[in-house]
Design a protein around this motif. Sequence first.
Motif, PDB file in Angstrom:
ATOM      1  N   VAL A  95     -72.316   8.391 -25.932  1.00  0.00           N
ATOM      2  CA  VAL A  95     -71.335   7.759 -25.042  1.00  0.00           C
ATOM      3  C   VAL A  95     -69.939   7.955 -25.638  1.00  0.00           C
ATOM      4  N   PRO A  96     -68.903   7.960 -24.797  1.00  0.00           N
ATOM      5  CA  PRO A  96     -67.539   8.140 -25.305  1.00  0.00           C
ATOM      6  C   PRO A  96     -67.105   7.029 -26.269  1.00  0.00           C
ATOM      7  N   CYS A  97     -67.690   5.857 -26.142  1.00  0.00           N
ATOM      8  CA  CYS A  97     -67.288   4.724 -26.986  1.00  0.00           C
ATOM      9  C   CYS A  97     -68.139   4.595 -28.246  1.00  0.00           C
ATOM     10  N   ARG A  98     -68.874   5.664 -28.608  1.00  0.00           N
ATOM     11  CA  ARG A  98     -69.730   5.612 -29.799  1.00  0.00           C
ATOM     12  C   ARG A  98     -68.919   5.212 -31.031  1.00  0.00           C
ATOM     13  N   LYS A 114     -69.066  -2.523 -33.032  1.00  0.00           N
ATOM     14  CA  LYS A 114     -69.219  -3.854 -32.424  1.00  0.00           C
ATOM     15  C   LYS A 114     -70.691  -4.203 -32.258  1.00  0.00           C
ATOM     16  N   SER A 115     -71.014  -5.483 -32.444  1.00  0.00           N
ATOM     17  CA  SER A 115     -72.383  -5.963 -32.204  1.00  0.00           C
ATOM     18  C   SER A 115     -72.611  -6.258 -30.730  1.00  0.00           C
ATOM     19  N   VAL A 116     -71.553  -6.624 -30.034  1.00  0.00           N
ATOM     20  CA  VAL A 116     -71.612  -6.901 -28.599  1.00  0.00           C
ATOM     21  C   VAL A 116     -70.752  -5.846 -27.906  1.00  0.00           C
ATOM     22  N   CYS A 117     -71.285  -5.239 -26.868  1.00  0.00           N
ATOM     23  CA  CYS A 117     -70.601  -4.139 -26.184  1.00  0.00           C
ATOM     24  C   CYS A 117     -69.251  -4.584 -25.606  1.00  0.00           C
ATOM     25  N   PRO A 118     -68.137  -4.052 -26.125  1.00  0.00           N
ATOM     26  CA  PRO A 118     -66.832  -4.433 -25.590  1.00  0.00           C
ATOM     27  C   PRO A 118     -66.588  -3.869 -24.190  1.00  0.00           C
ATOM     28  N   GLN A 119     -67.337  -2.824 -23.819  1.00  0.00           N
ATOM     29  CA  GLN A 119     -67.213  -2.231 -22.483  1.00  0.00           C
ATOM     30  C   GLN A 119     -68.054  -2.980 -21.447  1.00  0.00           C
ATOM     31  N   HIS A 152     -71.193  -2.438 -20.690  1.00  0.00           N
ATOM     32  CA  HIS A 152     -72.207  -1.631 -19.998  1.00  0.00           C
ATOM     33  C   HIS A 152     -73.459  -1.369 -20.838  1.00  0.00           C
ATOM     34  N   HIS A 153     -73.377  -1.447 -22.139  1.00  0.00           N
ATOM     35  CA  HIS A 153     -74.511  -1.198 -23.043  1.00  0.00           C
ATOM     36  C   HIS A 153     -75.184   0.146 -22.768  1.00  0.00           C
ATOM     37  N   ALA A 154     -74.434   1.120 -22.294  1.00  0.00           N
ATOM     38  CA  ALA A 154     -74.999   2.429 -21.927  1.00  0.00           C
ATOM     39  C   ALA A 154     -75.624   3.141 -23.119  1.00  0.00           C
ATOM     40  N   CYS A 155     -75.129   2.880 -24.318  1.00  0.00           N
ATOM     41  CA  CYS A 155     -75.672   3.572 -25.487  1.00  0.00           C
ATOM     42  C   CYS A 155     -77.149   3.242 -25.714  1.00  0.00           C
TER      43      CYS A 155
END
Length: 106
Positions: free
Chosen positions: A85-88, A92-97, A99-102
């Motif tokens: 994912v682009p946000c790799r 963070k422990s909690v997805c800042p986006q 979406h939890h796509a990773c």
Amino acid sequence: MIGQLTRAPGCQMILTGGAEETPLIGAIRAAGGAPIALASVVVSNNTGPAHIAAALGTPLVDLYALTNPQHTPWQVEHRLLLHDVPCRFCLKSVCPQGHHACLAKV
């Protein structure tokens, strides 16, 4: 699927979770007939059980969230299952986006 795996020759399951997940784990065990025994391989997301398996030298399949590259297993046979994912490496422990796509797309 857990029932199929537990009926495979030499394949046994250990299910883990927090105290609030005890009823769910019990239901999964009952439905799948999963006995608790020493593991020859661990399938886990990148949490405590994955690190325990690595520390004990147990081969590991890690559902890896790509949040921190330092958290990959080391010195143990392993396979990482991931979805880039682009946000790799957000650290963070909690997805800042949100979406939890990773992990959701693994």
